[in-house]
Design a protein around this motif. Structure first.
Motif, PDB file in Angstrom:
ATOM      1  N   VAL A 153       3.990   8.474  -6.316  1.00  0.00           N
ATOM      2  CA  VAL A 153       4.174   7.428  -5.309  1.00  0.00           C
ATOM      3  C   VAL A 153       5.580   7.440  -4.703  1.00  0.00           C
ATOM      4  CG1 VAL A 153       4.135   4.940  -4.899  1.00  0.00           C
ATOM      5  CG2 VAL A 153       2.421   5.989  -6.393  1.00  0.00           C
ATOM      6  N   GLN A 211       6.816  -0.532  -3.886  1.00  0.00           N
ATOM      7  CA  GLN A 211       6.006   0.642  -4.167  1.00  0.00           C
ATOM      8  C   GLN A 211       5.941   0.908  -5.663  1.00  0.00           C
ATOM      9  OE1 GLN A 211       4.319   2.788  -1.864  1.00  0.00           O
ATOM     10  NE2 GLN A 211       4.601   0.928  -0.654  1.00  0.00           N
ATOM     11  N   LEU A 231       0.859  -1.192   0.000  1.00  0.00           N
ATOM     12  CA  LEU A 231       0.000   0.000   0.000  1.00  0.00           C
ATOM     13  C   LEU A 231       0.893   1.239   0.000  1.00  0.00           C
ATOM     14  CD1 LEU A 231      -2.812  -0.917   2.545  1.00  0.00           C
ATOM     15  CD2 LEU A 231      -2.859  -1.011   0.046  1.00  0.00           C
ATOM     16  N   PHE A 232       0.365   2.363  -0.519  1.00  0.00           N
ATOM     17  CA  PHE A 232       1.140   3.601  -0.521  1.00  0.00           C
ATOM     18  C   PHE A 232       1.006   4.240   0.860  1.00  0.00           C
ATOM     19  CE2 PHE A 232      -0.528   3.547  -5.099  1.00  0.00           C
ATOM     20  CZ  PHE A 232       0.492   2.692  -5.507  1.00  0.00           C
ATOM     21  N   PRO A 233       2.067   4.252   1.648  1.00  0.00           N
ATOM     22  CA  PRO A 233       1.929   4.646   3.056  1.00  0.00           C
ATOM     23  C   PRO A 233       1.731   6.147   3.259  1.00  0.00           C
ATOM     24  CG  PRO A 233       4.226   4.198   2.533  1.00  0.00           C
ATOM     25  CD  PRO A 233       3.429   3.838   1.308  1.00  0.00           C
ATOM     26  N   HIS A 234       2.000   6.948   2.218  1.00  0.00           N
ATOM     27  CA  HIS A 234       1.970   8.407   2.414  1.00  0.00           C
ATOM     28  C   HIS A 234       0.590   9.007   2.180  1.00  0.00           C
ATOM     29  CE1 HIS A 234       2.535   7.694  -1.827  1.00  0.00           C
ATOM     30  NE2 HIS A 234       2.312   8.962  -2.104  1.00  0.00           N
ATOM     31  N   ALA A 274       3.888  -1.905  -7.318  1.00  0.00           N
ATOM     32  CA  ALA A 274       2.450  -1.764  -7.112  1.00  0.00           C
ATOM     33  C   ALA A 274       1.902  -0.669  -8.023  1.00  0.00           C
ATOM     34  CB  ALA A 274       2.160  -1.449  -5.656  1.00  0.00           C
ATOM     35  N   PRO A 334       7.082  11.427  -3.256  1.00  0.00           N
ATOM     36  CA  PRO A 334       6.557  11.922  -1.973  1.00  0.00           C
ATOM     37  C   PRO A 334       7.138  11.160  -0.782  1.00  0.00           C
ATOM     38  CG  PRO A 334       4.776  11.619  -3.552  1.00  0.00           C
ATOM     39  CD  PRO A 334       6.002  11.041  -4.184  1.00  0.00           C
ATOM     40  N   GLN A 335       7.408   9.884  -0.963  1.00  0.00           N
ATOM     41  CA  GLN A 335       8.001   9.109   0.130  1.00  0.00           C
ATOM     42  C   GLN A 335       9.498   9.380   0.226  1.00  0.00           C
ATOM     43  OE1 GLN A 335       6.633   4.932   0.415  1.00  0.00           O
ATOM     44  NE2 GLN A 335       5.341   5.391  -1.336  1.00  0.00           N
ATOM     45  N   LYS A 393      10.559  12.711   1.971  1.00  0.00           N
ATOM     46  CA  LYS A 393      10.573  12.667   3.435  1.00  0.00           C
ATOM     47  C   LYS A 393      11.904  12.130   3.946  1.00  0.00           C
ATOM     48  CE  LYS A 393       5.769  12.364   4.607  1.00  0.00           C
ATOM     49  NZ  LYS A 393       4.678  11.432   4.897  1.00  0.00           N
TER      50      LYS A 393
END
Ligand SMILES: Nc1ncnc2c1ncn2[C@@H]1O[C@H](COP(=O)(O)OP(=O)(O)OP(=O)(O)O)[C@@H](O)[C@H]1O
Ligand SMILES: [Mg+2]
Lengths: 245, 480
Positions: free
Chosen positions: B401, B383, A91-94, B386, B404-405, B408
């Protein structure tokens, strides 16, 4: 009727290591195929070839009449039609659960945001998680995560679904919820290829069970045939181990 | 993603061209010549007390000539060596910096008629027993890079078994002698004499070596018109008595001093007060450099970083190569290469500010790219799989996807890089950008308050860094 998925002499190497050694498989529309076999036999690799997350070394895979091994085929379009569910959910955690589900349909302009949100809510109800729309993925249990992952894949309205050991990372008490969702999908006529260690599920739901070992398909027949009268010694051996464990 | 990338590149390019055109248009319309000079070479050039203009024999003559001949001058205090190199690279039109005419220099430059007679002299600490070159045997001597005094010392180095320490400006050179690191310094005699009169604790010993003449220089074969104007202007000044007035003003018995500040303005607070305008200008320039460089470097870093992880060997290779080059080059080498090297080859000027921004963008951008790459790779492979399995194209999967991760993960590195960028702007003082460090150098060269001024500058940097860190943490909390 033409096969929904037609795999012909599929070979896959990682460097010099041949993992798939010439597989043939045909999956009919609305058919549910379960893949079983020992660890390292190439089940995941095979599944990942079906939507070309892995490049093929040789052979061909035709999905809905489109040859995905052909460089000219637009994979992004093919993939929209093939949902995939992973062992570790991914799943996309953000973003929230709802955003996970609507991200692809909205980004790919399949639906307006409003339509996508409506559809997402319907899917969340279908997997029994209506109250989790605004939750963060990491706040969910494994079983809930996997059901969201299924809803996310379904949001693209695929007519093929691939599952790679969807329940093997779950606590035993969570497995049932996920399998129930999958059973319902099968009943509704989804074409499914499921790699699984859940023999009960295979017996009950599969139209056909495929046994893989060492990069070959060694046996492929109805659940009844395979579980009651396995022909290949490797199959017998494997079933003995998993059923009497 | 393509569209997005090309937009940013276009934007950067437009900014560069904009700055470039801006500066070159001004000089074309008003017939302004850009004249390079030293940071401090009193009584020939030094910053006036007000901290705004440059004064001294060179500067006053230059301006008087300009007035006589009807052109304008834009004085750039680059430091002697950088000014000479900038002239060679055609970045400036002339150098007026107490430059002695010598055969070597005449190979590269055309000189005006001599406007001042000088020669090399030796100065030692007030208590020193050294009286002549013979006493220097086996000792350490301070020289200033690129000067004819340095040339003289180098020519006698073997004979007297001298080791040398090289400095960029006179005040550091004098300090080295006063602190006892070196036993003697060599400089042009009028400069030494002037410095001693104004409080440098040294004395001139020995004779005047290498009698020489000062001339105004242009790059060989260029700016003939400017040279002719200078010669004719100088002649007029000599004829009408203006020339003598200027020289007397700085070397006569009533000569004014470069650092005549009263005692009260020698305290830290006093120094802050008298120099607040200059310091604030330097501060503004440092902030401007930092902010513009951070923006460009971040954009470049993200583009290079994404190229580094793209499923394309050529892009990966290009990214790695660029990171390798611009991370490997010392910032100071890169700055000189862009400001002096490239114009030397192509003959087109690059304004110092633009050269500075390009330098920082490339260097900081390469560091940024490296941690952007790392940040993207730190995002779980699943990620991307998916996202792709849903039918998202690579670019969309990246933007919606992965990035953005990844961002951080990268935030602490970004904050760190911003602080490094701020500190690295100080290196751009070498190409004469009047940022905080260069401002400090100039003020110190005038008032010789090394300790207090560098303390002030250090505190200003720390204050900015504290503010920057605080701001970054605020942004970080907002994002999380
Ligand atoms: N990316 C890869 N690079 C190299 N080898 C790989 C890669 N992925 C899988 N393999 C190898 O391919 C073989 C088949 O792996 P695969 O994951 O398809 O097996 P599996 O049947 O799914 O096993 P399991 O039941 O443990 O999931 C294994 O020997 C594995 O080590
Ligand atoms: Mg597997």
């Amino acid at each position: 009727m033409a096969a929904k998925i037609q795999v012909t002499n599929l070979k896959k190497n990682y460097g010099s290591n041949e993992v798939l050694k010439g597989l043939d498989l045909s999956v009919a529309e609305k058919e549910v195929v379960c893949m079983i076999g020992p660890s390292g036999s190439g089940k995941s690799t095979f599944l990942r070839c079906l939507n070309k997350l892995e490049d093929l070394t040789s052979g061909s895979i035709v999905v809905d009449g489109h040859d995905i091994s052909d460089a000219k085929t637009d994979l992004n379009v093919i993939r929209q039609n093939i949902g995939m569910v992973f062992q570790h959910f991914n799943l996309f955690p953000h973003v929230t659960v709802l955003e996970n589900i609507i991200l692809a349909p909205v980004e790919l302009k399949k639906e307006t945001r409003e339509e996508a949100v409506e559809e997402a809510k319907r899917l969340l109800a279908q997997v029994g998680l209506s109250d989790k729309a605004d939750a963060a993925p990491n706040s969910l249990s494994g079983g809930q995560k996997q059901r969201v992952a299924i809803a996310r894949a379904l949001a693209m309205k695929p007519d093929i679904m691939l599952f790679d050991e969807p329940t093997s990372a779950l606590d035993p008490e969570m497995v049932g919820d996920v399998l129930d969702v999958m059973k319902q999908l099968a009943k509704d006529g989804m074409t499914m290829v499921v790699v699984t260690h859940e023999m009960g599920f295979a017996k009950e739901v599969a139209d056909r069970v495929v046994f893989m070992a060492d990069g070959y398909i060694l046996e492929s027949s109805t659940p009844d045939e395979i579980f009651s009268h396995p022909k290949n010694d490797r199959t017998k051996d494997f079933l003995n181990k998993v059923l009497n464990a | 993603m393509k569209k997005w990338q090309s937009m940013i590149i276009t934007f950067m390019f437009a900014c560069g061209v904009g700055l470039f055109l801006h500066s070159s248009q001004v000089s074309a319309a008003e017939k302004t010549y850009t004249i390079g000079t030293d940071v401090t070479y009193a009584p020939f050039e030094y910053q006036a007390e007000d901290g705004k203009s440059y004064v001294g024999i060179d500067m006053d003559i230059m301006r008087a000539v300009a007035k006589e001949e009807g052109f304008k001058v834009d004085i750039k205090a680059l430091g002697f060596n950088a000014a000479v190199q900038a002239l060679e690279a055609n970045q400036i039109d002339g150098v007026m910096a107490g430059m002695t005419v010598s055969p070597e220099r005449q190979v590269k430059f055309d000189f005006s008629e001599s406007y001042y007679d000088a020669g090399v002299a030796m100065a030692v600490g007030t208590n020193s027993t050294i009286k002549s070159l013979d006493d220097l045997k086996g000792k350490k001597v301070a020289i200033k890079v690129g000067t004819s005094s340095a040339e003289f010392v180098n020519s006698i180095k073997k004979q007297y078994n001298i080791t040398t320490t090289t400095f960029d400006d006179s005040s550091n050179m004098y300090d080295d002698v006063m602190t006892g690191n070196s036993v003697a310094a060599f400089d042009d005699k009028p400069v030494l004499a002037y410095g001693i009169k104004n409080g440098i604790k040294m004395k001139i010993v020995g004779e005047t070596y290498e009698k020489g003449e000062y001339g105004f220089a242009v790059k060989k074969g260029t700016n003939k018109e400017l040279l002719t104007k200078f010669n004719s202007g100088l002649k007029k000044l000599k004829a009408n008595g203006e020339y003598k007035k200027i020289v007397d003003k700085y070397t006569g018995t009533n000569a004014k001093s470069a650092n005549s500040n009263s005692k009260s303005s020698r305290t830290i607070l006093g120094l802050l007060k008298t120099n607040s305008g200059t310091l604030f200008d330097g501060f503004k320039q440092t902030m401007l450099l930092t902010i513009v460089a951070i923006v460009f470097a971040t954009v470049l870093g993200i583009i290079l970083g994404m190229m580094g992880v793209a499923p394309n060997k050529w892009l990966n290779g290009l990214s790695s190569t660029l990171i390798y080059i611009f991370r490997g080059l010392p910032l100071i080498v890169l700055a000189f290469f862009i400001y002096i090297g490239i114009p030397n080859l192509t003959g087109t000027k690059i304004p110092a500010f633009v050269a500075g921004i390009i330098t920082l963008t490339l260097n900081e951008g390469a560091y940024t790219a490296a941690f952007v790459k790392g940040g993207i790779k730190a995002v779980d492979n699943g990620q991307m799989e998916a996202a792709r399995s849903l039918g998202l194209p690579y670019g969309k999967a990246m933007m919606k996807v992965i990035m953005p991760q990844g961002i951080k993960i990268m935030i602490p590195s970004f904050i760190n890089q911003f602080i490094i960028t701020l500190k690295d702007t100080s290196i751009l003082s070498v190409i004469g950008i009047l940022e905080l460090t260069q401002t400090g150098k100039i003020i110190i060269a005038r008032n010789l308050e090394g300790f207090k001024m560098w303390l002030i500058i250090a505190v200003i940097y720390l204050v900015i860094i504290t503010l920057l860190t605080w701001l970054s943490n605020l942004v970080e909390r907002k994002i999380k």
